[in-house]
Motif scaffolding. Structure first.
Motif, mmCIF file in Angstrom:
data_model
loop_
_atom_site.group_PDB
_atom_site.id
_atom_site.type_symbol
_atom_site.label_atom_id
_atom_site.label_comp_id
_atom_site.label_asym_id
_atom_site.label_seq_id
_atom_site.Cartn_x
_atom_site.Cartn_y
_atom_site.Cartn_z
ATOM 1 N N PRO A 256 7.279 2.339 2.211
ATOM 2 C CA PRO A 256 8.090 0.936 2.661
ATOM 3 C C PRO A 256 9.338 0.882 1.887
ATOM 4 N N ALA A 257 10.128 0.238 2.463
ATOM 5 C CA ALA A 257 11.595 -0.012 1.595
ATOM 6 C C ALA A 257 11.430 -1.264 0.926
ATOM 7 N N ASP A 258 10.416 -1.499 0.097
ATOM 8 C CA ASP A 258 10.344 -2.562 -0.931
ATOM 9 C C ASP A 258 10.778 -1.955 -2.329
ATOM 10 N N PRO A 259 11.459 -2.942 -2.901
ATOM 11 C CA PRO A 259 11.836 -2.747 -4.274
ATOM 12 C C PRO A 259 11.136 -1.791 -5.253
ATOM 13 N N ILE A 260 11.271 -0.891 -6.151
ATOM 14 C CA ILE A 260 10.432 -0.436 -7.035
ATOM 15 C C ILE A 260 10.303 -1.347 -8.194
ATOM 16 N N LEU A 261 9.136 -1.882 -8.367
ATOM 17 C CA LEU A 261 8.866 -2.724 -9.551
ATOM 18 C C LEU A 261 7.403 -2.443 -9.884
ATOM 19 N N MET B 188 0.863 -1.260 -0.119
ATOM 20 C CA MET B 188 0.021 0.043 -0.101
ATOM 21 C C MET B 188 0.863 1.264 -0.072
ATOM 22 N N LEU B 189 0.788 2.018 -0.992
ATOM 23 C CA LEU B 189 1.622 3.554 -1.123
ATOM 24 C C LEU B 189 0.556 4.584 -1.291
ATOM 25 N N ASN B 190 0.820 5.564 -0.632
ATOM 26 C CA ASN B 190 0.177 6.843 -0.697
ATOM 27 C C ASN B 190 1.101 7.518 -1.771
ATOM 28 N N LEU B 191 0.820 7.610 -3.085
ATOM 29 C CA LEU B 191 1.696 8.111 -4.020
ATOM 30 C C LEU B 191 1.413 9.676 -4.117
ATOM 31 N N SER B 192 2.437 10.151 -5.107
ATOM 32 C CA SER B 192 2.017 11.757 -5.540
ATOM 33 C C SER B 192 2.745 11.688 -7.051
ATOM 34 N N PRO B 193 2.275 12.717 -7.790
ATOM 35 C CA PRO B 193 3.163 12.846 -8.871
ATOM 36 C C PRO B 193 4.697 12.928 -8.761
ATOM 37 N N GLU B 194 5.079 13.620 -7.746
ATOM 38 C CA GLU B 194 6.520 13.742 -7.497
ATOM 39 C C GLU B 194 7.254 12.732 -7.216
ATOM 40 N N THR C 152 14.434 1.506 -3.889
ATOM 41 C CA THR C 152 13.206 1.011 -3.222
ATOM 42 C C THR C 152 12.310 2.502 -3.085
ATOM 43 N N TRP C 153 11.179 2.163 -2.761
ATOM 44 C CA TRP C 153 10.223 3.280 -2.667
ATOM 45 C C TRP C 153 10.603 4.348 -1.425
ATOM 46 N N LYS C 154 11.270 3.684 -0.395
ATOM 47 C CA LYS C 154 11.874 4.640 0.719
ATOM 48 C C LYS C 154 12.615 5.250 0.093
ATOM 49 N N ASP C 155 13.588 5.119 -0.919
ATOM 50 C CA ASP C 155 14.655 5.842 -1.302
ATOM 51 C C ASP C 155 14.066 7.344 -1.859
ATOM 52 N N VAL C 156 12.913 7.324 -2.437
ATOM 53 C CA VAL C 156 12.242 8.533 -3.096
ATOM 54 C C VAL C 156 11.322 9.142 -2.074
#
Length: 357
Positions: free
Chosen positions: A170-175, A136-142, A161-165
Motif C-alpha cells: 500500500p501507499a502508506d508512509p513508512i513508519l 497489513m503488509l506481506n514483507l520480505s527481507p528485501e 511509502t511502502w509502495k515505493d519499495v
C-alpha cells in the motif's frame, strides 16, 4: 566432637570463604561495602520477561535465598556490564537475544572474566507487527531492507511509502517503531533481515570480500530521517505506539506479539507468519536463539546462582512455564546440551564461539 554440628559449620565456612574470594577477585561489594547475597542479571529486553518469571518461580521454591535482581539494559549494554570484571559489584549473568561477539569475548577475557558458561535457553522470532485491524503488509527481507536502509544498495534513500519499495504494497508512509542500536533485537534485525535483503544484489554480496566495512555500512545502517523511530529498550512501548497508529509497524520479539494478540497482529515475511510452529522449525526468516551467559567464578560465591540456573532448566521445556508466556522451546538435543552445561559448568572457548558463527 558434636558430629551433628560439623556439616552446617563447614557449609557456613565455605560460604564465608566464597564470599571473601569473590570480593578479593575484584568486587567492592554493595554500596555499604558488604558482599552481595543475591543473583544479579542484566541484559536483553526480549529475554527479560522470561528471566523474570524464572526468578519469581525460583524465589517461591527456594525461600532460603533472596530473589534474583533482573535488569533490562539491552543486550549490548548488558554484555559491557558483564565483561567489566569479577566481583560482587558486577553482574553474575547477562541475558542476550544474540550470541556473544568475538570482540566481547576478548573484552571479557581481558578483564579476567575468562570462564564463561554459555546457555541457549530458547528460541524467539523478530516479529513485525501492526495494530489489530491496521496496515497489513506481506514483507520480505528485501522490501524491509529497501524501506529501512540508510543507503539502500549504496544509493540515497528516497522511499517515502511502502509502495515505493514494492508496488504490491500500500501507499502508506513508512513508519516503523523498533529497537535501539544497543539491543540484541536490532543486531538480529541486521543479521537475519537487513543483510539478507541487502545481499539480494550480487554486487553488494561481492563487496563483503573486498571492503567489509563499506559492506556493513551499506547493509546494516538504518535510516535516521524519521521513518524508523528508536523506542529504547521498551518493547511494550512499541506495542503502545503501533496500537495508537494503525498505519505504523513495530519490531520486537515474538513473545511480545504473543502477549498482545488482542492488540496487535503479526505481519508475514516471505509469506510465512511469525507463529510458534514457524519459529520452532526456522521456517520463519526472523527466527533466532536466545542465550544466557554466566560467570563460572561466581557460581560458588553468589548464594543461589547454581539453583537459579537449575530453575532455568526446569522451565524451558515445550510444556513449561516459559512456553506459556511466548518462548519457543529448543529442539530436544539443544535442550539436553544446555542442561549438561548447567550440570557440568562447561566453559565456553573462543574456538567454539568462532566455529559456530
Amino acid at each position: 566432637m558434636n558430629m551433628k554440628n560439623t556439616a552446617p559449620t563447614r557449609t557456613l565456612a565455605a560460604l564465608a570463604l566464597a564470599a571473601l574470594s569473590l570480593t578479593a577477585c575484584g568486587g567492592t561489594g554493595d554500596s555499604s561495602g558488604g558482599s552481595r547475597n543475591s543473583v544479579h542479571a542484566v541484559g536483553s529486553s526480549t529475554v527479560y520477561p522470561f528471566a523474570k518469571l524464572v526468578a519469581e518461580n525460583f524465589a517461591r521454591s527456594n525461600t532460603d535465598f533472596r530473589s534474583p535482581l533482573i535488569e533490562s539494559t539491552g543486550t549490548g549494554n548488558g554484555i559491557q556490564l558483564f565483561c567489566k570484571g569479577l566481583g560482587a559489584n558486577t553482574p553474575d549473568m547477562v541475558n542476550a537475544s544474540r550470541r556473544l561477539k568475538d570482540s566481547e569475548f576478548d573484552s571479557c577475557k581481558a578483564n579476567k572474566v575468562d570462564e564463561i558458561i554459555e546457555l541457549q535457553v530458547g528460541l524467539d522470532g523478530i516479529a513485525f507487527a501492526s495494530a489489530k485491524g491496521g496496515i497489513m503488509l506481506n514483507l520480505s527481507p528485501e522490501t524491509i531492507y529497501k524501506a529501512l536502509a540508510a543507503q539502500p544498495y549504496g544509493k540515497p534513500q528516497t522511499a517515502k511509502t511502502w509502495k515505493d519499495v514494492d508496488p504490491a504494497l500500500p501507499a502508506d508512509p513508512i513508519l516503523v517503531y523498533g529497537p535501539p542500536s544497543t539491543s540484541g533485537t536490532r543486531d538480529a534485525l541486521k543479521e537475519l533481515v537487513l543483510e539478507v535483503g541487502c545481499k539480494a544484489d550480487p554486487a553488494i554480496k561481492a563487496l563483503k570480500d573486498s571492503d567489509e566495512n563499506k559492506y556493513k555500512q551499506i547493509c546494516t545502517e538504518v535510516r535516521d530521517d524519521g521513518a524508523y523511530v528508536d523506542q529504547g529498550e521498551q518493547d511494550n512501548l512499541i506495542v503502545q505506539k503501533i496500537e495508537s497508529n494503525p498505519r505504523s509497524v513495530g519490531i520486537f520479539g515474538y513473545s511480545y506479539l504473543e502477549e498482545n494478540t488482542d492488540k496487535v497482529q503479526g505481519l508475514p515475511m516471505n509469506g510465512v507468519a511469525p507463529t510458534y510452529e514457524n519459529i520452532a522449525s526456522f521456517a520463519y526468516p526472523g527466527a533466532r536463539p536466545l542465550y544466557v551467559y554466566i560467570k563460572k567464578q561466581h557460581m560458588r560465591a553468589i548464594p543461589g546462582l547454581a539453583a537459579y540456573l537449575d530453575e532455568w532448566v526446569k522451565s524451558w521445556g515445550k510444556d513449561g512455564p516459559l512456553a506459556k508466556i511466548g518462548m519457543v522451546a529448543m529442539p530436544a538435543d539443544v535442550m539436553a546440551a544446555s542442561a549438561a552445561k548447567v550440570r557440568e559448568q562447561t566453559v565456553l572457548t573462543r574456538e567454539e564461539l568462532v566455529a559456530k558463527k
